[in-house]
Scaffold this motif. Structure first.
Motif, PDB file in Angstrom:
ATOM      1  N   SER A 162       5.187   8.198   4.455  1.00 34.01           N
ATOM      2  CA  SER A 162       4.552   7.651   5.658  1.00 34.01           C
ATOM      3  C   SER A 162       3.279   6.886   5.296  1.00 34.01           C
ATOM      4  N   PRO A 163       3.393   5.772   4.571  1.00 33.73           N
ATOM      5  CA  PRO A 163       2.177   5.010   4.270  1.00 33.73           C
ATOM      6  C   PRO A 163       1.613   4.362   5.530  1.00 33.73           C
ATOM      7  N   LYS A 164       0.282   4.340   5.635  1.00 32.10           N
ATOM      8  CA  LYS A 164      -0.374   3.787   6.813  1.00 32.10           C
ATOM      9  C   LYS A 164      -1.640   3.061   6.375  1.00 32.10           C
ATOM     10  N   LEU A 165      -1.900   1.897   6.983  1.00 32.47           N
ATOM     11  CA  LEU A 165      -3.101   1.126   6.672  1.00 32.47           C
ATOM     12  C   LEU A 165      -3.692   0.577   7.959  1.00 32.47           C
ATOM     13  N   ASN A 166      -4.978   0.806   8.164  1.00 30.59           N
ATOM     14  CA  ASN A 166      -5.756   0.153   9.208  1.00 30.59           C
ATOM     15  C   ASN A 166      -6.833  -0.651   8.498  1.00 30.59           C
ATOM     16  N   ALA A 167      -6.933  -1.953   8.807  1.00 32.70           N
ATOM     17  CA  ALA A 167      -7.893  -2.796   8.100  1.00 32.70           C
ATOM     18  C   ALA A 167      -8.540  -3.806   9.035  1.00 32.70           C
ATOM     19  N   LEU A 168      -9.801  -4.082   8.773  1.00 26.94           N
ATOM     20  CA  LEU A 168     -10.525  -5.167   9.425  1.00 26.94           C
ATOM     21  C   LEU A 168     -10.809  -6.205   8.348  1.00 26.94           C
ATOM     22  N   ALA A 169     -10.310  -7.409   8.539  1.00 26.44           N
ATOM     23  CA  ALA A 169     -10.556  -8.503   7.600  1.00 26.44           C
ATOM     24  C   ALA A 169     -11.535  -9.456   8.268  1.00 26.44           C
ATOM     25  N   VAL A 170     -12.770  -9.470   7.784  1.00 25.24           N
ATOM     26  CA  VAL A 170     -13.838 -10.232   8.437  1.00 25.24           C
ATOM     27  C   VAL A 170     -14.294 -11.369   7.526  1.00 25.24           C
ATOM     28  N   GLN A 171     -14.287 -12.582   8.083  1.00 21.71           N
ATOM     29  CA  GLN A 171     -14.851 -13.751   7.404  1.00 21.71           C
ATOM     30  C   GLN A 171     -16.030 -14.230   8.239  1.00 21.71           C
ATOM     31  N   ARG A 172     -17.180 -14.400   7.588  1.00 16.74           N
ATOM     32  CA  ARG A 172     -18.381 -14.815   8.309  1.00 16.74           C
ATOM     33  C   ARG A 172     -19.081 -15.942   7.572  1.00 16.74           C
ATOM     34  N   ALA A 173     -19.839 -16.722   8.340  1.00 15.99           N
ATOM     35  CA  ALA A 173     -20.613 -17.809   7.754  1.00 15.99           C
ATOM     36  C   ALA A 173     -21.873 -17.275   7.071  1.00 15.99           C
ATOM     37  N   ILE A 174     -22.350 -16.103   7.526  1.00 15.15           N
ATOM     38  CA  ILE A 174     -23.551 -15.515   6.912  1.00 15.15           C
ATOM     39  C   ILE A 174     -23.186 -14.200   6.246  1.00 15.15           C
ATOM     40  N   THR A 205       1.242  -0.975   2.679  1.00 18.58           N
ATOM     41  CA  THR A 205       2.168   0.033   3.210  1.00 18.58           C
ATOM     42  C   THR A 205       3.633  -0.252   2.901  1.00 18.58           C
ATOM     43  N   SER A 206       3.916  -1.075   1.908  1.00 18.78           N
ATOM     44  CA  SER A 206       5.305  -1.271   1.512  1.00 18.78           C
ATOM     45  C   SER A 206       5.625  -0.324   0.363  1.00 18.78           C
ATOM     46  N   SER A 207       6.890  -0.297  -0.003  1.00 18.13           N
ATOM     47  CA  SER A 207       7.330   0.693  -0.972  1.00 18.13           C
ATOM     48  C   SER A 207       8.276   0.065  -1.987  1.00 18.13           C
ATOM     49  N   LEU A 208       8.028   0.356  -3.258  1.00 16.98           N
ATOM     50  CA  LEU A 208       8.958   0.033  -4.329  1.00 16.98           C
ATOM     51  C   LEU A 208       9.466   1.374  -4.832  1.00 16.98           C
ATOM     52  N   LEU A 209      10.721   1.669  -4.560  1.00 18.13           N
ATOM     53  CA  LEU A 209      11.286   2.980  -4.868  1.00 18.13           C
ATOM     54  C   LEU A 209      12.521   2.826  -5.729  1.00 18.13           C
ATOM     55  N   ALA A 210      12.546   3.542  -6.830  1.00 19.56           N
ATOM     56  CA  ALA A 210      13.746   3.635  -7.653  1.00 19.56           C
ATOM     57  C   ALA A 210      14.203   5.083  -7.551  1.00 19.56           C
ATOM     58  N   GLY A 211      15.093   5.346  -6.642  1.00 12.35           N
ATOM     59  CA  GLY A 211      15.553   6.703  -6.375  1.00 12.35           C
ATOM     60  C   GLY A 211      16.091   6.787  -4.966  1.00 12.35           C
ATOM     61  N   ASN A 212      16.190   7.983  -4.463  1.00 13.93           N
ATOM     62  CA  ASN A 212      16.711   8.227  -3.117  1.00 13.93           C
ATOM     63  C   ASN A 212      15.572   8.551  -2.163  1.00 13.93           C
ATOM     64  N   ALA A 213      15.657   8.064  -0.934  1.00  9.14           N
ATOM     65  CA  ALA A 213      14.664   8.371   0.095  1.00  9.14           C
ATOM     66  C   ALA A 213      15.390   8.811   1.350  1.00  9.14           C
ATOM     67  N   MET A 214      14.923   9.872   1.935  1.00  7.11           N
ATOM     68  CA  MET A 214      15.536  10.363   3.173  1.00  7.11           C
ATOM     69  C   MET A 214      14.959   9.641   4.396  1.00  7.11           C
ATOM     70  N   ARG A 215      13.620   9.495   4.435  1.00  7.85           N
ATOM     71  CA  ARG A 215      13.003   8.898   5.617  1.00  7.85           C
ATOM     72  C   ARG A 215      11.691   8.222   5.213  1.00  7.85           C
ATOM     73  N   THR A 216      11.500   6.996   5.690  1.00  3.32           N
ATOM     74  CA  THR A 216      10.253   6.272   5.442  1.00  3.32           C
ATOM     75  C   THR A 216       9.808   5.602   6.735  1.00  3.32           C
ATOM     76  N   THR A 217       8.564   5.833   7.107  1.00  4.22           N
ATOM     77  CA  THR A 217       7.961   5.180   8.259  1.00  4.22           C
ATOM     78  C   THR A 217       6.653   4.559   7.793  1.00  4.22           C
ATOM     79  N   ALA A 218       6.575   3.240   7.787  1.00  6.65           N
ATOM     80  CA  ALA A 218       5.377   2.553   7.312  1.00  6.65           C
ATOM     81  C   ALA A 218       4.702   1.832   8.471  1.00  6.65           C
ATOM     82  N   GLU A 219       3.369   1.850   8.462  1.00  8.46           N
ATOM     83  CA  GLU A 219       2.610   1.224   9.541  1.00  8.46           C
ATOM     84  C   GLU A 219       1.417   0.484   8.960  1.00  8.46           C
ATOM     85  N   SER A 220       1.264  -0.782   9.326  1.00 10.04           N
ATOM     86  CA  SER A 220       0.140  -1.579   8.881  1.00 10.04           C
ATOM     87  C   SER A 220      -0.445  -2.311  10.077  1.00 10.04           C
ATOM     88  N   ARG A 221      -1.729  -2.112  10.320  1.00  9.28           N
ATOM     89  CA  ARG A 221      -2.410  -2.791  11.425  1.00  9.28           C
ATOM     90  C   ARG A 221      -3.658  -3.469  10.862  1.00  9.28           C
TER      91      ARG A 221
END
Length: 136
Positions: free
Chosen positions: A35-47, A105-121
């Motif tokens: 269950s990878p999750k990411l919350n991010a604020l990407a701020v670009q400012r002049a000052i 929050t993406s996944s590179l998996l070499a194997g078996n996975a039962m359940r994956t829920t990824a969230e990126s905001r």
């Protein structure tokens, strides 16, 4: 009749990964749940950020919204979905994996996975002075 293997083993010769972002997963082997999750604020400012003041997650409703619901009439009706698979070989053989980037929050998996829920905001904010363009 050919034998069916319930669990298989992944065998990889070489893995080359250039970049992995925050919240991403690289895993070799099996996993029950991810269950990878990411919350991010990407701020670009002049000052400079130290002079412009702070930005807070609480100011933006995107981080508090519930996840959208999956509309699945079969599951909602309580019906079972049955999957039958026959694995003819006990190994998954891969020679070479070359990856430029694994995103948030993406996944590179070499194997078996039962359940994956990824969230990126991510909320992108650009704060620049408004300039007036003369109309000729």
């Amino acid at each position: 009749m050919e034998e069916s293997y319930p669990i298989r083993v992944s065998q990889i010769g070489l893995v080359s990964v250039v970049d992995v972002s925050i919240g991403a997963i690289i895993q070799f082997g099996d996993r029950a749940e991810g269950s990878p999750k990411l919350n991010a604020l990407a701020v670009q400012r002049a000052i400079d950020h130290t002079k412009a003041g702070s930005v807070y997650f609480e100011s933006y409703p995107i981080f508090d919204r519930p996840l959208p619901k999956l509309i699945d009439p079969v599951a909602d009706a309580g019906e079972d979905v049955r999957v039958k698979r026959v694995n003819h070989c006990p190994r998954i053989n891969v020679g070479c994996i070359s990856v430029v980037g694994v995103g948030s929050t993406s996944s590179l998996l070499a194997g078996n996975a039962m359940r994956t829920t990824a969230e990126s905001r991510i909320k992108h904010i650009r704060q620049y002075e408004k300039t007036l363009i003369p109309i000729t």
